[in-house]
Design an enzyme around this catalytic site. Structure first.
Site, PDB file in Angstrom:
ATOM      1  CD  GLU A 410      16.061 -19.587   2.681  1.00  0.00           C
ATOM      2  OE1 GLU A 410      15.452 -19.828   3.042  1.00  0.00           O
ATOM      3  OE2 GLU A 410      16.925 -20.772   1.884  1.00  0.00           O
ATOM      4  N   GLY A 411      10.714 -18.195   0.218  1.00  0.00           N
ATOM      5  CA  GLY A 411       9.919 -17.106   0.229  1.00  0.00           C
ATOM      6  C   GLY A 411       9.603 -17.083  -1.772  1.00  0.00           C
TER       7      GLY A 411
END
Length: 603
Positions: A410-411
């Protein structure tokens, strides 16, 4: 109460930094209603029976068992919690979706990944951005577990820079299909999914476009071998290759060029749910460590009685407690914001999109903080087990390896640190959060003469709340000066941004823990909540140390002379304790409570 009044009372995303929050206004796990408690119990029962009891199978790369457990979850309704009722789901609120994501994710990272990829980025883009026809066609199958979804964004040359993907979508001569060609990698659930959410670029568009692509090997879709990974061994992770894959034009997701926006908003939801997915892992690792420490004897004494072990158990329990406090605080804020938008006439999809987007700063904060806490907790779990912890015959070793991916999902945490500060500055520029006024006030305070009057700290958490308010001033002092110094080039000074982000993270997490403990102490009594109070105080003590270190790093990195001396003096003033807590005693109290309860049990 009118909707307008309600909206004024719900803090906007990022406003926690400049506005005081009363403990009565935060939601905690202790506030779950009866329906939510029953849902949690049924989730834990499923995990104990199907996942935890067979954790070795997940370590043996039993992909078929992961898929089998996903189908069982579909039959029990766990895949449909967040799906609106009209598309075959349960249509429950954001807190309930967080709750299931939390408790279903603790047994193994392999299953947690499969569940999160399917219910989140595999399903949500359609429920939030799809046309009515797309939703009716695909969402009921995804909600029931008849079909599984996967999300194709990352490419060999496009990781954090998601919009730089090379995958192309070319309109066919008859205008009825797009022909998609390209390579995607690290695709969770690829080995057993029925549907891909694929991002590709049409012609030379500035932004990518999203598509719903059914998985048909005869339509130019092929898969690479299962990836060999450090952890999440039974999560199917493969490359996906598209060779002029025909996709009907009606399967475009949202509008042309809207793919980057879809991807970013999906990541906002993914970040807060990833934080939730790390919580139950911490609880279970703590439980196992406490059980082992109670049984393992050295020098004729159970090691749980040793101070060094108590310190570790206290840290593990505190990590979980703080993470719970912050995650469910933010989840309820999002749920309330969604309700306000629905009441104002927004569709459910639009309300959820805007509701989550409002708290994107908090989502990034939580993703970083809880993913790093679960790594520390699993590491301490191995240490308590000693040599047995390093053995693959115990779940500690696999828990530690599985935890590592959460700092990349998610980053990366580096990206999310910079995003948190960057989004806050942009909100300030739009007038959504007043940073200028408070930052100016802090600057004036630095030039003034400090008060030598002894503060009244007779109320529970009075000093802690005052200290948190001063930690907020540290962030405003540093961030305000950085914006003034670097202006539009702020994003280029990543080390300063990272230091400021760490201060912001510590503020939100520490405040959330204090507010939770205060709320519970008010309704159950301070004696009954002594361990919760101790965890909030221990976490704040450690947060102050981090703020001092990171604050100093930032200040000496971009200031000099009298200005630097003034800011360093301000840092010292804002982080000063009047009554330093007895940290060893706090850890003893927490560890003894955990041992007495037989594990983590604080709600």
């Amino acid at each position: 109460m009118s909707t307008q009044t309600e909206e004024k009372e719900i803090l906007r995303g990022g406003q926690f930094l400049v506005k005081e929050t009363a403990c009565e206004d935060v939601f905690t796990l202790e506030d779950l209603n009866e329906e939510q408690r029953m849902m949690r119990e049924s989730t834990v029962e499923f995990v104990d029976r199907e996942l935890w009891a067979h954790w070795e199978r997940f370590e043996q790369k039993d992909y078929a068992y992961t898929e089998q457990c996903m189908r069982k979850a579909g039959e029990l309704g766990f895949l449909s919690i967040a799906v609106p009722e009209e598309y075959g789901g349960m249509g429950m609120g954001f807190v309930s979706t967080m709750l299931v994501c939390d408790y279903i994710s603790g047994a193994t990272g392999s299953y947690s990944t499969a569940f999160g990829a399917h219910t989140g980025i595999g399903t949500l883009p359609i429920t939030l951005y799809g046309t009515e026809e797309q939703k009716k066609k695909y969402v009921p199958k995804l909600a029931s577990g008849e079909w599984f979804g996967a999300y194709c964004l990352t490419e060999p040359g496009a990781g954090s820079d998601a919009n730089s993907g090379k995958t192309k979508a070319v309109l066919s001569e008859d205008g009825k299909h797009y022909l998609i060609s390209g390579q995607k990698m690290w695709i969770s659930n690829a080995g057993f999914c029925n549907l891909f959410i694929v991002f590709a670029r049409i012609e030379d568009d500035k932004y990518i476009t999203g598509f719903i692509v059914e998985n048909d090997p005869e339509n130019g879709i092929s898969l690479g071998d299962e990836e060999k990974k450090l952890g999440i061994h039974s999560s199917s992770t493969r490359q996906v290759f598209f060779n002029e894959t025909k996709v009907p034009v009606e399967n475009m997701l949202s509008e042309r060029g809207n793919g980057f926006k879809i991807a970013m908003n999906a990541l906002n939801v993914g970040r807060i749910k990833l934080a939730a997915a790390c919580l139950e892992a911490q609880r279970r690792v703590t439980d196992e460590a406490v059980r082992y420490a109670g049984e393992r004897k050295q020098f004729k004494t159970a090691i749980i009685n040793f101070g060094a072990i108590k310190s570790k158990i206290a840290t593990m329990a505190t990590n979980a407690y703080v993470g719970e406090a912050a995650c469910y605080r933010a989840a309820k804020n999002i749920e309330d914001r969604i309700a306000l938008r629905v009441a104002a006439g927004n569709s459910h999809a639009e309300a959820e999109l805007k509701g989550v987007e409002e708290y994107a700063i908090e989502c990034s904060i939580l993703k970083v903080a809880v993913s790093e806490d679960v790594q520390e907790t699993t590491d301490e779990g191995i240490q308590i087990f000693g040599g047995m912890g390093f053995s693959a015959d115990t779940p500690m070793e696999s828990a530690w390896r599985d935890a590592r991916i959460s700092r990349i999902y998610e980053g990366t945490n580096e990206i999310n640190r910079m995003l948190a500060v960057g989004m806050l500055v942009k909100k300030a520029m739009k007038g959504h959060v007043d940073l200028l006024g408070p930052a100016t006030a802090v600057g004036e305070e630095l030039l003034g003469i400090p008060s030598f009057e002894a503060p009244d700290y007779s109320e529970l958490f009075a000093e802690e709340k005052d200290l948190i308010a001063r930690l907020k001033k540290v962030f405003l002092m540093i961030a305000g000066k950085a914006v003034q110094t670097f202006g539009t080039e702020l994003e280029e000074h990543q080390q300063v941004l990272m230091a400021a982000a760490d201060i912001l993270i510590q503020v939100y997490m520490a405040e959330s823990a204090v507010l939770r403990a205060e709320k519970n102490a008010k309704r159950q009594g301070e004696d009954a909540q002594a361990a919760q109070i101790a965890m909030a105080r221990l976490n704040l003590y450690e947060a102050v140390d981090i703020v001092i270190r990171r604050g100093k790093e930032a200040i000496v990195s971009f200031t000099e002379g009298d200005e630097q001396r003034m800011m360093l003096m301000g840092l010292k003033r804002f982080t000063k304790y009047t009554n330093q807590p007895n940290v060893a005693a706090l850890r003893e109290l927490i560890a003894d409570k955990v041992a007495e309860s037989g594990g983590y049990n604080f709600d």
